[in-house]
Each structure stands twice: as C-alpha cells, then as structure tokens.
Design an enzyme around this catalytic site. Structure first.
Site, PDB file in Angstrom:
ATOM      1  N   ALA A   1      -0.029  -4.084  22.195  1.00 11.13           N
ATOM      2  CA  ALA A   1      -0.224  -3.601  23.553  1.00 11.13           C
ATOM      3  C   ALA A   1      -1.493  -4.227  24.113  1.00 11.13           C
ATOM      4  O   ALA A   1      -2.246  -4.860  23.379  1.00 11.13           O
ATOM      5  CB  ALA A   1      -0.354  -2.081  23.569  1.00 11.13           C
TER       6      ALA A   1
ATOM      7  N   GLU B   1      -5.439   1.724  23.073  1.00 10.94           N
ATOM      8  CA  GLU B   1      -5.571   1.072  24.388  1.00 10.94           C
ATOM      9  C   GLU B   1      -6.376   1.950  25.336  1.00 10.94           C
ATOM     10  O   GLU B   1      -7.190   1.459  26.118  1.00 10.94           O
ATOM     11  CB  GLU B   1      -4.204   0.747  24.988  1.00 10.94           C
ATOM     12  CG  GLU B   1      -3.287  -0.097  24.096  1.00 10.94           C
ATOM     13  CD  GLU B   1      -3.937  -1.333  23.499  1.00 10.94           C
ATOM     14  OE1 GLU B   1      -4.798  -1.940  24.159  1.00 10.94           O
ATOM     15  OE2 GLU B   1      -3.585  -1.697  22.350  1.00 10.94           O
TER      16      GLU B   1
ATOM     17  N   HIS C   1     -10.056   1.666  24.687  1.00 13.56           N
ATOM     18  CA  HIS C   1     -10.625   0.408  25.182  1.00 13.56           C
ATOM     19  C   HIS C   1     -11.225   0.552  26.582  1.00 13.56           C
ATOM     20  O   HIS C   1     -12.051  -0.260  26.985  1.00 13.56           O
ATOM     21  CB  HIS C   1      -9.535  -0.670  25.256  1.00 13.56           C
ATOM     22  CG  HIS C   1      -9.440  -1.548  24.053  1.00 13.56           C
ATOM     23  ND1 HIS C   1     -10.534  -2.086  23.421  1.00 13.56           N
ATOM     24  CD2 HIS C   1      -8.356  -2.028  23.372  1.00 13.56           C
ATOM     25  CE1 HIS C   1     -10.131  -2.851  22.400  1.00 13.56           C
ATOM     26  NE2 HIS C   1      -8.812  -2.821  22.342  1.00 13.56           N
TER      27      HIS C   1
HETATM   28  N1  0A1 Z   1      -6.555  -6.417  23.068  1.00 16.41           N
HETATM   29  C1  0A1 Z   1      -5.284  -6.005  22.562  1.00 16.41           C
HETATM   30  C2  0A1 Z   1      -4.608  -6.992  21.692  1.00 16.41           C
HETATM   31  C3  0A1 Z   1      -4.010  -8.184  22.316  1.00 16.41           C
HETATM   32  C4  0A1 Z   1      -4.576  -9.416  22.098  1.00 16.41           C
HETATM   33  C5  0A1 Z   1      -3.994 -10.580  22.547  1.00 16.41           C
HETATM   34  C6  0A1 Z   1      -2.808 -10.453  23.232  1.00 16.41           C
HETATM   35  O1  0A1 Z   1      -2.167 -11.558  23.676  1.00 16.41           O
HETATM   36  C7  0A1 Z   1      -2.615 -12.793  23.317  1.00 16.41           C
HETATM   37  C8  0A1 Z   1      -2.235  -9.223  23.485  1.00 16.41           C
HETATM   38  C9  0A1 Z   1      -2.856  -8.091  23.030  1.00 16.41           C
HETATM   39  C10 0A1 Z   1      -5.505  -4.826  21.662  1.00 16.41           C
HETATM   40  O2  0A1 Z   1      -6.431  -4.833  20.849  1.00 16.41           O
HETATM   41  O3  0A1 Z   1      -4.742  -3.892  21.728  1.00 16.41           O
HETATM   42 ZN    ZN Z   2      -7.743  -3.555  20.772  1.00 21.24          ZN
END
Ligand code: 0A1
Ligand code: ZN
Length: 870
Positions: A263, A299, A302
């Site tokens: 996600a 999420e 975050h």
């Molecule tokens: N930040 C999101 C993870 C995520 C990372 C890269 C993506 O596409 C390249 C998609 C999601 C998390 O930590 O949930």
């Molecule tokens: Zn994350």
C-alpha cells in the site's frame, strides 16, 4: 562473470537542491493513451549559484515549456532530464506533457488498469508524470484539477480537500483538489474511476470530525467494513499512545487489484493493494484480517512518520519505514496477542533479513550506495530498521521514547530530515548517549553474541560472559562493536528467576553490550543456574550458548519471558532437525525424548495461552533452519524437517486429536479467542494428516465441506497438500470452481499449486502460467505463482538438475521488460546462492549470468544480478 553497472548514487554525495518549489498547480486531462498534464510551478533559486534548472523526467512526451508566460525553446531534453537555462531567482514554469497510462505496465507513475486510473509515485515515479524536482527534500503545496469522462470516471480523487468541481458539455466533468500541507512529490496521488464507496467518520481527540472514505471495486462494499474499523482503531491508537491526531478533514483509501507493493501512504489518499483492504469471512483468512489491520495501521501512521516529517533523501528511507513498522507492530500487539506478534516479527528477521545479510545484497538499514531505489524497500530497511527503533525504545524506556518522539515532531514537523536527526532527538530528550548506538545505521550484517559461563561450586560464584562479533558482509569487510541491549535472566533449579539487587544487570534484567566482551558475576548460588537469553528478542542478533537439552526444557516450562519460552522450543526442534540431517542413522535419542517430553507439556498451555501454545507447537521453517547452518544440505535438511514433524505427529497423535476436537468455534467472527481456536485446530489438522490416513481424511473432508470461513477451508487444503493426501487435487478443483471469480482467493489457489512438493512440479508450473486467469501484468498473480515457487517450494526450486532455477530465470527475462520492480523482488532467492552446496551455487550463478547477458536489462535487475555475480 560480471556485468557493468549503471552508476550508483552515494549517500555521501548528498547536495541540497539547486531550486525549491513553493507551489505546484497541475491540470490532468485524462485519456487512456494520451493524458495531457499541465504543471505550473513557482520556483526559487536555492543559494548563490548560476546553475540551470534541471528537472527529472522519464517516459513522457514534452509538448511545451512556458517560462514566466513566455513560450521557450532553448531548453535541452533527453530521456532522463529537462534542462532550462535560466538566471532568474524567482520564476514560474509551466510544462505541458503527454503520457500513455495504458501502456504503463510498470505500475509506477500514472497507469490505467482494470478500468481505473491510478498513480504510484514513491520512490521516483512522479517523474513519469511530469518534469519535476523529483526528490523528497523539495516540499510544495499542490492544487490539482482532474478532467475526465463523467460516466466512466465518476470519482476523481487527489490529495487534500476537494475545493471545486464542474461539468462540461461534452460529457466530461472536473474536480479541483487542494492539499494545504507541504509535501514531496512521492506523496502525490491521483485516482479516477467508478467505485463503490463506503463512508464513515472519526472524531479526533480535539473534536474535529474526519470523513473516512473507502473506494472499492463495484460490488465489493461488504468487504470494506474490516478495513474501515481498522482505520478507526489506528486513529484512536495513535492519539492514545503518541498523542498524534489526524490533520485533514478527509481520509481516503482506494483498493486496486494491480499494485506493486502492499500500500502507499499518499497524503490523504492512500492507495492499497486490494489484498490489504477487502475481507469477509468466506473469502479471507484470519491472517488476511490481521494483515489488513496492520497495513491500514502502517499507512495511517505514516501520516506523521513519513508525511509530516519526511526523508531528506532516499538513503534515509528507514527514517520513515523502520519507525512506521515499529509503530504498526506495537499497534498490532496492542490489538491482539503481544507474544504472538513478537514471534511473527522475529520470524521475518530470521527467515528473510538474516538471509539478506548473508547474501550479496547485504546493506545497512541506511544504505550507502543505490542504483535503483526500488531495490531498497527491503526487510533490512523495514524490519531490521524497526528492530533498531525497538532497541532505542528498550534503552530509553517507553516514557523516554515518547519524549524523544515529541521532540522529534517539535523540531522537524514540515521538514525533510535524516536518521541522524531522529537519533539526536531521542538522545537530547533523554540525555542518554546514543553515539555508539548510531553504528546500527551504518553497519550491515547479523551480529553474533556468544555466551559462555562458569560456576564455581566451592564459592557459589557464577560468571556469564558475552562476546559480540559481526561477521563481514558482502558490502563491508570490517565491523565494530555495537551497542546491544541484551535482555536475560537466570533461572535456579526450580525454574525461579534469581534476583540480586547488588548486580545491576540482574536487577535490570538486561546487559548493555558495548564492547567485544562483557561479563556479569553473581555470588552465593547453590547450583549452576540456567541463563534464559535474549528475552523478547531485544536485539536482531544470533545467540550462541551451549544449552543442555534439560536447560532448554526448563526455559520452555519456567522462563518469565513468553518469547524466550517459544524460542527455547524452537531451539529444541532445530537441534533435533539438524541432528537428523547430519546423522540420520544414529539420532541422539536422549535429545528426541527430551523434545517430545517438553512439547508434550506444551499442550496444557492450549487453554490458558492458546496463541503461545500454537507458536510453540509449530516447528521452525526451512528458511529459519537454513540460517542456522553454514552450508544448506537441501535434501537432508528438508527431509529431516519433515521427519521431525512426522515424529511429533505420530508420537503425540492422541494429543493432536484431542486438541483438534476441543477447538469448538461458533459462526465466524474475527476475534482473538476464535482466531486462537482456529489456529490450534488447523495446526492439529496439519499434524493429524501425517498419522492415521483414514481418520485424517475424514476430518479434513468434514472441515472443508462444513467450513463457513476461508481460514478453515484453506487450513484443510493446506493440510491435504502437506500430507500429500490423494484428495488434494480434487479439493483444489472444487475450490477453483467456487472461487474463480475472486482474484484474491484465486491467488491462494495458485500459490498452493506452486509451492506443493511434487516430483512433476516443473511440468505443472507452465500449466499454471497458461491458465486463463494468469497474467504477467498482475503483480499479485506473479507473486502467487513465481514467488511461492521460488521462495517456498524447496525441493522444486532447488532441484539438483537446475530446472527450478532455469524456470525462474526464463520467466524473469520476460517480466524484466514488463514490470522490473516485481522481477527484482522475485529474483531474491536466486541471489541467495552463497549458503548452498557448490553444485547448486554454480547452477544458480549460471542462471544469474544468463539474466545478466540480456541486452535490455532493467536497472532493477542489473543492480541485483551484478551484485550477486561479483
Ligand atoms: N511507502 C510504502 C511502500 C511502497 C514503496 C514503493 C512503492 O512503489 C514503488 C509502493 C509502496 C509503505 O511503506 O507502505
Ligand atoms: Zn511504510
């Protein structure tokens, strides 16, 4: 054999951006093949220099560039950058681009799948939408206007609040969104489609009402309730535990079937892989319900750890990910069984993170060098990163940690910062010196803590000595001593913890290891105690202590730390398995008796602590066992593991049957008591299939046909698969007929086929790939077949003729041009050749070399393959 790599970026090369952007205005005219994007930004020069403006851009067609209202043509554009020669300090730049969402199978940038438009911008996907300073330290406010056909795309979504909308005569409509918070481009999101919408609301602690909106595929509304309930729990938990409140008036979550990861935390508009949103009793397992709550939490958390305070550069990824995984782990533990959660966290570290450390992809939680950022969304950055945060929590205490978090937000809200900034806040808030602790950010590898002891009967003095050593890793030859919080206790002969306030380490039940060797002494003991070590897995290390079987049994029975009890059970199983693997003809009978005896006693826990009982009655995975040896003898280890399981199944068959029959559960509900019962029931079934075949088959049939929920249906199927029962194939046919319309359930079906132990598995895999519901474009499908095979089909993937490796390589060569990010994840097992026997090493490297020879290899695969071959 080696391949030449594209240039890696280095952490030490960080430079501030040459320009900053205060405001972004974007207008999207959505079209499946020709989406027009008009982006207008307010730029200002950052510092004294006269360098031109260099914007990132990839796979986009440039239409025009307008600088301060003047159409310009003296720019320079190539496949990665747009360079604007300007000497102005403040200016407005408007760039018009065209993109093709339908052709975008990488699922990065703007893509069109299953009838909807969707974006994914982390880490560097925004540059596939428009030319931009696509880096996390450029923060701006965004206004976004979306135009699209109203009938086909009634919902047009972006970050922040909807501030205007309208309709055109040609059937199109438009919506304008405004995000009041500064954000980096990776948190941008846009979604357009026709969805069912589930709404709810949440009242924050300060009395603000937040609208919650969950967008799902048409007809799936009933499967959204658990996600919404989880979101509300997460919002309340973050207020209670960290005092953190949500900051916009609306929180949207969209579930899509085509998504590379779990996600994405885009500001106010999370996009989720539908597998982490949709659930009902019939189609989702208890684990699915659990994971949804965890990922929804992740999420949501975050929003503060990632969005309000973000990363200065991508080397700092663990700043937001390690911290947010730690937060989601704490949330999950508070929502269910803490010990069961802790065990799950530790299993990920031991099965996957230790394996990464042992491979050519070894890196610190804050990497030093990156070719393709997408390759660094790893178990090291995420899960070891969370362990590092947890160690700070242990060292500072819950109150100290909270003070550190408060200071972190007070200092850095609205900024893009570094891991060092985080640690400094923790240190300044508590006065605890974390200078040596910072090494955890720069040093890779799995430390080994070797423990030895001595007891002098004449004086009653007992000395426990701890030595730490981190073996060299592929990326780093020399290692330094780390600051390791090591929890432990000493048990006397009756299993009672020894207390002695004159020994500070005993009083604290923890020793802080900071040097190569430490020791602790206690006096006045009548007998040699049993050390119960690494309580709650207080550090991501391996421990080596020569326990006697009796000592392990005593920890299993008496340790005050539930995690340690589980861990001792795992050590006992592991010993049996390794013993059988290395000496199949002369097993250590005393060891086996001791194991069966201890395990027999665990059944009594089933009523009082069912979650712990279930974990203690499960033997270690092949992946965990693999990390305990220097060289993996595939067949010997695999068969030894099965034999030990078989022994436990048959020697304790009456207990398994009673346990099975005792787990009576009413109509399906996802609640802790029932989850525990179903877990014990399915665990029992998986052992029973190895005993009396007729009895097992009857139980299994009854369970499969009577189940009102997916946990029990799948439990029956898995047991039939593991036990290689005749009816497995037939049950799978029934299962497919019933569920072929449901992509998430069908993924489970594909996975069960792909990870089944059978001699003809390599002939069967191509049939799965040609199944009408299989598609190379869908990451969930690819993972359920290729991922399940390569990660979990031990005998098939590691077939000694190399056919398993070849199968994976053939497929990756196809996937390379479609979705490099997913290809680079699924290649992982092939890159972990270092621990296999020389023959297999050669076969694995041969396939890696074949991939390396591919002319148009993606950066993602080049990085992994070149590291593994060098
Ligand atoms: N930040 C999101 C993870 C995520 C990372 C890269 C993506 O596409 C390249 C998609 C999601 C998390 O930590 O949930
Ligand atoms: Zn994350």
């Amino acid at each position: 054999m080696s391949v030449s790599s594209p240039i890696a970026k280095k952490r030490s090369d960080y430079q501030q951006p040459d320009f900053l952007i205060s405001h972004v205005d974007m207008v999207f005219h959505l079209d499946i093949q020709k989406t027009r994007v008009i982006t207008t930004c307010q730029f200002s020069r950052n510092g004294e220099h006269n360098r031109p403006l260099v914007l990132d851009g990839e796979s986009i067609t440039l239409i025009k560039v307008v600088l301060n209202d003047n159409l310009i043509s003296d720019y320079d554009v190539n496949s990665e950058q747009l360079t604007i020669p300007t000497t102005e300090d403040e200016f407005t730049l408007c760039v018009e681009t065209v993109i093709n969402p339908e052709a975008n199978k990488t699922l990065e940038g703007l893509y069109f799948s299953a009838g909807a438009y969707c974006t994914q911008c982390e880490a560097e996907g925004f540059r596939k939408i428009t030319y931009f300073l696509d880096r996390p330290d450029v923060l701006a406010k965004y206004d976004v206007t979306i135009y699209a056909d109203k009938a086909r795309y009634p919902h047009l979504l972006s970050n922040g609040n909807q501030i205007d909308k309208g309709q055109l005569d040609d059937g199109r409509h438009w919506v304008k969104w405004q995000d009041p918070f500064n954000k980096p481009s990776y948190l941008f999101a846009l979604v357009a489609g026709d969805f069912d919408l589930l709404t709810d609301n949440f009242m924050t602690q300060s009395g603000r009402n937040v609208a919650l909106e969950l967008y799902v595929d048409k007809g799936a509304l009933d499967k959204g309730h658990h996600a919404i309930a989880s979101l509300k729990k997460a919002m309340a938990w973050d207020e209670q535990v960290f005092g953190l409140e949500y900051d916009l008036d609306i929180y949207m979550v969209v579930a899509v079937d085509f998504f590379n990861m779990g996600a994405m935390e885009n500001k106010g508009l999370n996009v989720f892989n539908s597998k982490f949103v949709l659930a009902d009793a019939e189609s989702a397992t208890d684990d699915d319900f659990f994971n949804i709550e965890a990922v929804i939490g992740h999420e949501y958390f975050h929003n503060w750890t990632g969005n309000r305070v973000t990363c200065r550069d991508w080397f700092q990824l663990s700043l937001k990910e390690g911290l947010t995984v730690f937060r989601d782990q704490q949330f999950s533990a508070d929502m269910s069984s803490p010990v069961f959660n802790r065990i799950k966290n530790v299993q990920i570290i031991r099965e996957h993170q230790f394996a990464e450390d042992a491979s050519a992809m070894a890196h610190p939680i804050r990497p030093e060098e990156v070719i393709e950022m997408n390759n660094f969304y790893t178990v090291t950055v995420y899960d070891k990163g969370a362990e590092v945060i947890r160690m700070m929590h242990t060292l500072l205490g819950a109150d100290g940690f909270r003070k550190g978090m408060d200071l972190y937000f007070a200092r850095f809200d609205g900024q893009a910062v570094t891991c060092d900034d985080f640690v400094q806040a923790m240190q300044d808030a508590t006065g605890i010196d974390l200078s040596q602790f910072r090494l955890w950010y720069s040093q890779s590898g799995t430390p080994k803590v070797t423990v030895s002891d001595e007891f002098d009967l004449s004086t009653g003095r007992y000395t426990l000595t701890f030595g730490q050593m981190t073996p060299p890793t592929a990326d780093q030859k020399t290692k330094q001593a780390l600051h390791i919080p090591f929890r432990f206790e000493l048990l006397d002969e009756q299993g009672v913890a020894i207390s002695d306030d004159s020994v500070p380490e005993l009083k604290a039940k923890m020793i802080e290891l900071t040097q190569d060797v430490h020791s602790v002494s206690v006096s006045g003991l009548n007998a040699k105690p049993t050390p119960s070590l690494l309580h709650n897995f207080s550090a991501p290390v391996k421990v080596d202590y020569a326990y006697t079987h009796q000592q392990l049994s005593s920890i299993i029975l008496y340790s005050g730390d539930e995690f340690a009890r589980w861990d001792a059970s795992q050590s006992l199983y592991s010993r049996c398995i390794h013993n059988l693997a290395t000496a199949p003809d002369s097993p250590d009978n005393a060891l086996f008796d001791s194991m069966l005896d201890s395990i027999g006693g665990v059944f009594a826990l089933a009523d009082t602590n069912p979650a712990l009982a279930a974990a203690m009655l499960s033997i270690p995975s092949f992946e965990t066992l693999s990390q305990q040896v220097d060289e993996i003898q595939v067949e010997a280890l695999y068969h030894a593991q099965r034999s030990v399981r078989h022994l436990i199944a048959t020697a304790l068959s009456d207990k398994w049957l009673t346990l099975y029959n005792n787990q009576v559960v009413g109509a399906y509900q996802y609640k802790a008591d029932d989850v525990d019962k179903r877990r014990l029931r399915n665990l029992s079934l998986s052992y029973l299939v190895q005993g009396d075949a007729t009895q097992a088959s009857e139980l299994l049939h009854a369970q499969f046909s009577q189940a009102d929920n997916m946990t029990d249906s799948l439990g029956a199927l898995k047991a039939a698969q593991y036990g290689k029962l005749e009816q497995f194939d037939q049950l799978m046919v029934q299962f497919e007929e019933r569920w072929r319309h449901d992509p998430l359930v069908l993924d489970k079906w594909f996975a069960l086929h792909a990870n089944m132990e059978r001699s003809d598995i390599l002939a069967r895999l191509p049939l799965l790939l040609s199944h009408e519901k299989f598609s190379l474009d869908n990451p969930n499908r690819v993972r359920s077949v290729l991922g399940s095979f390569a990660f979990y089909n031990v005998l098939g993937f590691h077939a000694i003729d190399g056919s398993g490796y070849k199968f994976l390589a053939d497929y990756l060569l196809k996937l390379n041009s479609v979705n490099p990010q997913v290809a680079a994840r699924v290649i992982t097992p092939l890159t972990q050749w270092q621990k296999f026997d020389p023959k297999r090493q050669e076969l694995m490297r041969y396939q890696l070399a074949r991939i390396a020879d591919c002319k148009e290899l993606s950066k993602d695969l080049i990085e992994k393959v070149s590291k593994s071959l060098n």
